[in-house]
Design a protein around this motif. Structure first.
Motif, PDB file in Angstrom:
ATOM      1  N   VAL A 139      53.987  11.230  19.772  1.00  0.00           N
ATOM      2  CA  VAL A 139      53.022  11.324  18.679  1.00  0.00           C
ATOM      3  C   VAL A 139      53.573  10.631  17.435  1.00  0.00           C
ATOM      4  CG1 VAL A 139      51.737  12.907  17.191  1.00  0.00           C
ATOM      5  CG2 VAL A 139      52.062  13.455  19.614  1.00  0.00           C
ATOM      6  N   ASP A 140      54.846  10.897  17.130  1.00  0.00           N
ATOM      7  CA  ASP A 140      55.465  10.277  15.962  1.00  0.00           C
ATOM      8  C   ASP A 140      55.512   8.764  16.089  1.00  0.00           C
ATOM      9  OD1 ASP A 140      55.867  12.868  15.042  1.00  0.00           O
ATOM     10  OD2 ASP A 140      57.915  12.982  15.814  1.00  0.00           O
ATOM     11  N   VAL A 141      55.814   8.281  17.282  1.00  0.00           N
ATOM     12  CA  VAL A 141      55.880   6.838  17.509  1.00  0.00           C
ATOM     13  C   VAL A 141      54.497   6.201  17.384  1.00  0.00           C
ATOM     14  CG1 VAL A 141      56.289   5.074  19.272  1.00  0.00           C
ATOM     15  CG2 VAL A 141      57.972   6.871  18.914  1.00  0.00           C
ATOM     16  N   ILE A 142      53.501   6.799  18.025  1.00  0.00           N
ATOM     17  CA  ILE A 142      52.152   6.206  18.047  1.00  0.00           C
ATOM     18  C   ILE A 142      51.541   6.194  16.650  1.00  0.00           C
ATOM     19  CG2 ILE A 142      49.808   6.514  18.979  1.00  0.00           C
ATOM     20  CD1 ILE A 142      51.225   7.610  21.537  1.00  0.00           C
ATOM     21  N   ALA A 193      44.712  19.379  22.454  1.00  0.00           N
ATOM     22  CA  ALA A 193      44.690  20.529  21.559  1.00  0.00           C
ATOM     23  C   ALA A 193      45.486  20.261  20.284  1.00  0.00           C
ATOM     24  CB  ALA A 193      45.226  21.765  22.285  1.00  0.00           C
ATOM     25  N   ASN A 194      46.769  20.157  20.431  1.00  0.00           N
ATOM     26  CA  ASN A 194      47.611  19.893  19.263  1.00  0.00           C
ATOM     27  C   ASN A 194      48.908  19.238  19.731  1.00  0.00           C
ATOM     28  OD1 ASN A 194      48.637  19.909  16.629  1.00  0.00           O
ATOM     29  ND2 ASN A 194      49.618  21.911  16.939  1.00  0.00           N
ATOM     30  N   PRO A 195      48.814  18.034  20.283  1.00  0.00           N
ATOM     31  CA  PRO A 195      50.027  17.403  20.814  1.00  0.00           C
ATOM     32  C   PRO A 195      51.040  17.109  19.715  1.00  0.00           C
ATOM     33  CG  PRO A 195      48.214  15.843  20.770  1.00  0.00           C
ATOM     34  CD  PRO A 195      47.634  17.177  20.430  1.00  0.00           C
ATOM     35  N   THR A 196      52.290  17.353  20.039  1.00  0.00           N
ATOM     36  CA  THR A 196      53.391  17.086  19.113  1.00  0.00           C
ATOM     37  C   THR A 196      54.515  16.417  19.883  1.00  0.00           C
ATOM     38  OG1 THR A 196      54.344  19.272  19.530  1.00  0.00           O
ATOM     39  CG2 THR A 196      52.842  19.079  17.657  1.00  0.00           C
ATOM     40  N   VAL A 241      44.995   8.071  23.717  1.00  0.00           N
ATOM     41  CA  VAL A 241      46.299   8.384  24.288  1.00  0.00           C
ATOM     42  C   VAL A 241      46.114   9.284  25.499  1.00  0.00           C
ATOM     43  CG1 VAL A 241      48.575   9.401  23.890  1.00  0.00           C
ATOM     44  CG2 VAL A 241      47.430   8.161  22.050  1.00  0.00           C
ATOM     45  N   THR A 242      46.783   8.929  26.598  1.00  0.00           N
ATOM     46  CA  THR A 242      46.641   9.696  27.838  1.00  0.00           C
ATOM     47  C   THR A 242      48.008  10.031  28.425  1.00  0.00           C
ATOM     48  OG1 THR A 242      46.626   7.791  29.339  1.00  0.00           O
ATOM     49  CG2 THR A 242      44.520   8.416  28.336  1.00  0.00           C
ATOM     50  N   LEU A 256      44.090   9.960  18.800  1.00  0.00           N
ATOM     51  CA  LEU A 256      45.261  10.783  18.530  1.00  0.00           C
ATOM     52  C   LEU A 256      45.536  10.869  17.036  1.00  0.00           C
ATOM     53  CD1 LEU A 256      47.770  12.292  19.758  1.00  0.00           C
ATOM     54  CD2 LEU A 256      48.998  10.147  19.379  1.00  0.00           C
ATOM     55  N   ALA A 257      45.411  12.069  16.504  1.00  0.00           N
ATOM     56  CA  ALA A 257      45.818  12.365  15.132  1.00  0.00           C
ATOM     57  C   ALA A 257      45.240  11.391  14.111  1.00  0.00           C
ATOM     58  CB  ALA A 257      47.340  12.384  15.036  1.00  0.00           C
TER      59      ALA A 257
END
Length: 567
Positions: A277-280, A270-273, A311-312, A304-305
């Motif tokens: 997320v910042d690292v990937i 949906a909207n992973p944070t 990403v799982t 992812l983004a």
């Protein structure tokens, strides 16, 4: 069958370390079921990656009356059921890998922890796990004990368990971003290359760079933890030079999935944070798949983004297993197709009898300790926090720690008047009815010791403000301590009306305070606790908790009224 891994150990998971790698260094790789010799005319190879994370030695099915034993309304988890699901999925594709993204062990129930997690390693051997990227909890007992998990051998203090020796893991631990301070070498190989018919797949393992902040200082004092993105990005050219184009990363870092966890959301993106997320987003786009963990989220992101990276995440304690099916071109060696499905580990399959037998064998040895009744809970006592951040179980534990360091058995100087408990160290709920030692162990499994020390009133106020300075979490407090927190005030000014035993705190006065050694060393970012002086190191927190339950006899849920939340 155990897979062989690359034997090159890098000097450090950095570009500088990689630059020193000698050209042509020899390597040994895992080999697929036909020795890498598929039909030459086949244009692609279908590879299945089965993944889990944060298993935490949950050998027995977790209690389905609590959210930790379900996915939505579906009872889920248990090693004997996980094994069966994995075997059924593997039967659909001979080109399969079974991997874990860390916290396979550590913070485990008594039936595993009392044997230093040897049963969990042996269960994963039976399941055919191939690789485990280290997580922060792998370091709970220090690097030497973690190496023993890989290499085997009896525990240096407690010896051998279960009537036989311990042979260690048949699978391989991977650690690309953890190095010894004295040598600069990674504690385990940073990656492995696994051969399938016509294609190679690299598997890289990493824990979060912030691991030293979430385990005891003594466990990591001789190690360095490096930036995750820099570490894996430095490996990509080495892997490409070796002819590998398909790269899987086991990253023990997570975030917030943006949804609740139930049957309809386990495959959402949906909207992973959050940190993962910042690292990937800083990962080299040549990386194909990242299996995450740490925060127990369920995630299925085909892209992812906008990174182009799959990403799982598979929740925790073996309630889900992620089935990733990759189509890899034998010509380009690139992934040309993929599908991802988070499969609920339901308990409607026939349990794997070999895993059941293993659990029963260790359970029989542990039973006299595990089943001892300490007291009775009048109602479920849970970790669920109210709006102010206070939990019923947190209240009880904080009360227990003050009691243990001030009550009738205390004879070690001035008694404590206040205690603080980190919410992340409370690992399970207490059910209504008899409270057994095994249940208490599941609540506090780390064998932290209680440290009673002097802090000033100003220090206590500063500690309370640190709760809101960096996502450290709300500290659980005893009945003797109350305060008001503001939802709208800026960080540094959120706490007011701090009282100890009803009396406003005096910034210049000295108070006796009890915490566990993790907090005493500044864990979870609570650096102010390092100011503590006149320290007395006492008993293990679990022992204090167990004695308190026995003393009280009948335990009520904490009132959750010690922190007052105002707008």
């Amino acid at each position: 069958m155990r897979q062989k891994i690359i034997t090159v150990v890098l000097a450090a998971a950095t570009a500088a370390g990689l630059a020193a790698l000698a050209p042509g260094a020899s390597a040994e790789t895992g080999r697929g079921p036909d020795g890498g010799r598929g039909e030459e005319r086949a244009p692609t190879t279908e590879v299945q990656i089965l993944a889990l994370n944060d298993f935490h030695g949950q050998l027995r099915p977790p209690d389905s009356t609590s959210s930790g034993g379900r996915i939505g309304a579906t009872p889920a988890g248990g090693a004997e059921y996980l094994a069966q699901h994995v075997r059924e999925l593997e039967a659909t594709n001979p080109n399969s890998l079974f991997v874990s993204a860390g916290d396979l062990i550590g913070a485990t129930p008594l039936v595993s922890a009392i044997f230093h997690d040897e049963p969990s390693i042996e269960a994963m051997n039976l399941m055919g796990l191939d690789y485990n990227g280290v997580g922060n909890h792998e370091f709970d007992e220090g690097p030497e004990e973690l190496v023993r998990m890989q290499e085997g051998g009896c525990h240096p203090v407690d010896g051998c368990f279960g009537g036989d020796g311990f042979e260690g893991a048949d699978f391989d631990f991977l650690a690309a971003n953890v190095t010894y301070k004295d040598t600069g070498e990674t504690i385990f190989p940073p990656y492995a290359i696994h051969e399938f018919p016509g294609v190679d797949v690299a598997v890289v393992g990493m824990t979060l760079e912030g691991t030293p902040g979430v385990v005891t200082a003594a466990a990591t004092q001789n190690l360095d933890f490096h930036d995750e993105a820099e570490s894996v990005n430095a490996l990509v050219p080495v892997l490409k030079e070796a002819g590998v184009e398909t790269v899987v990363v086991l990253l023990h870092e997570g975030g917030n999935a943006g949804t609740g966890l139930n049957e309809s959301t386990v495959n959402s993106c949906a909207n992973p944070t959050g940190p993962a997320v910042d690292v990937i987003k800083r990962f080299d786009p040549e990386i194909d798949l990242v299996v995450t963990g740490h925060t127990n989220w369920a995630l299925n992101c085909p892209d992812l983004a906008g990174t182009g990276i799959m990403v799982t995440g598979a929740a925790s304690v073996g309630r889900l297993v992620t089935d990733v099916d990759l189509t890899i071109s034998r010509a380009s060696k690139e992934v040309v197709g993929a599908s991802i499905n988070n499969v609920i580990v339901t308990r409607d399959v026939e349990p794997a009898s070999d895993v059941t037998a293993l659990i029963d064998r260790y359970g029989e040895i542990a039973a006299p300790i595990e089943n001892r009744v300490l007291g009775t809970a009048t109602a479920p006592i849970t970790r669920t926090a109210n709006a102010a951040g206070e939990s019923a179980l947190g209240d009880v534990i904080a009360d227990a720690q003050v009691w243990a360091t001030s009550g009738p058995t205390w004879a070690n100087g001035a008694p404590a008047v206040v205690s603080f408990m980190n919410a992340g160290g409370i690992r399970a709920d207490v059910n209504a009815g008899p409270i057994t030692y095994g249940e208490a162990f599941s609540v506090q499994p780390f064998a932290n010791v209680l440290v009673t020390m002097d802090l000033t009133g100003a220090d206590i106020d500063a500690v309370l403000e640190q709760q809101f300075a960096g996502g450290n979490g709300i500290l659980q407090i005893p009945a003797s301590l109350t305060y008001t927190r503001s939802a709208s005030a800026p960080a540094g000014s959120k706490v007011s009306d701090v009282r100890i035993n009803g009396v406003p705190i005096d910034p210049a006065a000295t108070y006796r305070v009890t915490v566990n050694n993790f907090l005493a060393d500044g864990g979870d970012g609570y650096s102010v606790f390092r100011n503590g002086t006149n320290r007395y190191v006492g008993e293990i927190d679990l022992d204090a908790f167990a004695r308190y339950i026995e003393s009280v006899g009948t335990v009520n849920p904490g009132p959750q009224n010690r922190i007052t939340l105002v707008p």
